[in-house]
Design an enzyme around this catalytic site. Sequence first.
Site, PDB file in Angstrom:
ATOM      1  N   GLU A 194      12.364  -3.738 -11.993  1.00 33.79           N
ATOM      2  CA  GLU A 194      12.140  -4.888 -12.865  1.00 33.79           C
ATOM      3  C   GLU A 194      13.102  -4.886 -14.052  1.00 33.79           C
ATOM      4  OE1 GLU A 194       9.258  -1.635 -14.235  1.00 33.79           O
ATOM      5  OE2 GLU A 194      10.200  -2.327 -12.379  1.00 33.79           O
ATOM      6  N   ASP A 198       7.071 -10.042  -6.657  1.00 28.81           N
ATOM      7  CA  ASP A 198       8.370 -10.606  -6.286  1.00 28.81           C
ATOM      8  C   ASP A 198       8.550 -12.000  -6.876  1.00 28.81           C
ATOM      9  OD1 ASP A 198       8.983  -8.349  -4.880  1.00 28.81           O
ATOM     10  OD2 ASP A 198       8.610  -9.201  -2.895  1.00 28.81           O
ATOM     11  N   ASN A 258       2.003  -5.642 -10.123  1.00 32.35           N
ATOM     12  CA  ASN A 258       2.020  -5.243  -8.711  1.00 32.35           C
ATOM     13  C   ASN A 258       0.674  -4.670  -8.277  1.00 32.35           C
ATOM     14  OD1 ASN A 258       4.583  -6.005  -7.879  1.00 32.35           O
ATOM     15  ND2 ASN A 258       5.545  -4.100  -8.539  1.00 32.35           N
TER      16      ASN A 258
END
Length: 331
Positions: free
Chosen positions: A239, A213, A204
Amino acid sequence: MKIRIDDTNLISGEALSNLNSVLIAEDDPIFRHVLQTCLRRWNYRVIETDNGLDAWKVLQLADSPQIAILDWMMPGLDGIEVCRKIRSLKQGPYKYVLLLTAKDDKHDIVAGLEAGADDYLTKPFDVDELRARVRAGKRILELQQALLFARDALQFEAAHDRLTNLWNRGAIMDLLQKEVQRRNRSKEPLGVIMADLDHFKTINDTYGHLVGDEVLQEAARRLATGVRSYDSVGRYGGEEFLIVLPGCNASDLIAGAKRLCDSIANQPIPTSAGNLSVTLSIGLASPEAPSLELPDREALLRAADTALYSAKAMGRNRVESVAVAIGETGR
């Protein structure tokens, strides 16, 4: 059993059906011909019978028409009795019933409607009125289908994670609770997998949340396709994924978990930022004594979580397991 489709093909038990199909049950050949001619002209597919018994057989088929035009007075079963039988069905799509009758007494009409007819038409009927009433029935069925579709969509959305389409946290926890209860009754094996994508925060931070994503979606797809059809995969949070495996013994649980690890690690995940190498850490839990009762789902979750932290601490991209101790008496 004489049943005709579109007045050209004899059938014996199978008929294509949708909202453009209409069943006619009318013993008078003149009225039956008029109905069939009109409906075909209006682009309806017609299935016709000359008695109530055959009409009832057609209406019990899985793909039977959803619109039925029934004569009140017929051999075998009259239209009123067929109506009652239709409404006694507990499954299948709704049938819209238009009752044809020479009776015009209000008490008779009320009796027909109370038996389950949606509408009625008195003989001799006006063709334009027939068309309007059939179209009204079709509109009602279309509205019902739209409502059912919306209901199913809402139910799916309420139980599934929007990003991954897996079960959401609430749903997977409910499924785990049900499997714990089932396991306590049957004493069959039960396995739980807690899986976590390694270094996901780095993905990220480096590539952005949209790429993150994409990684989550592909990882979820691989996990869902990597288990048995009756296993349940849910997004537990962020996650982290929770997988419930009923009837899975310890050795099969370990082997299956290693395959899931390999499914992530052995093939880079394609994203808009390029192919990314991702790994998965897995913690396993299963009851230690199959003959004893498992206290609750939290016992399995705590054990799987402990095993997951162990897998992380030992270098990631690995599987660790914990057997859940139950105690001598259970509860």
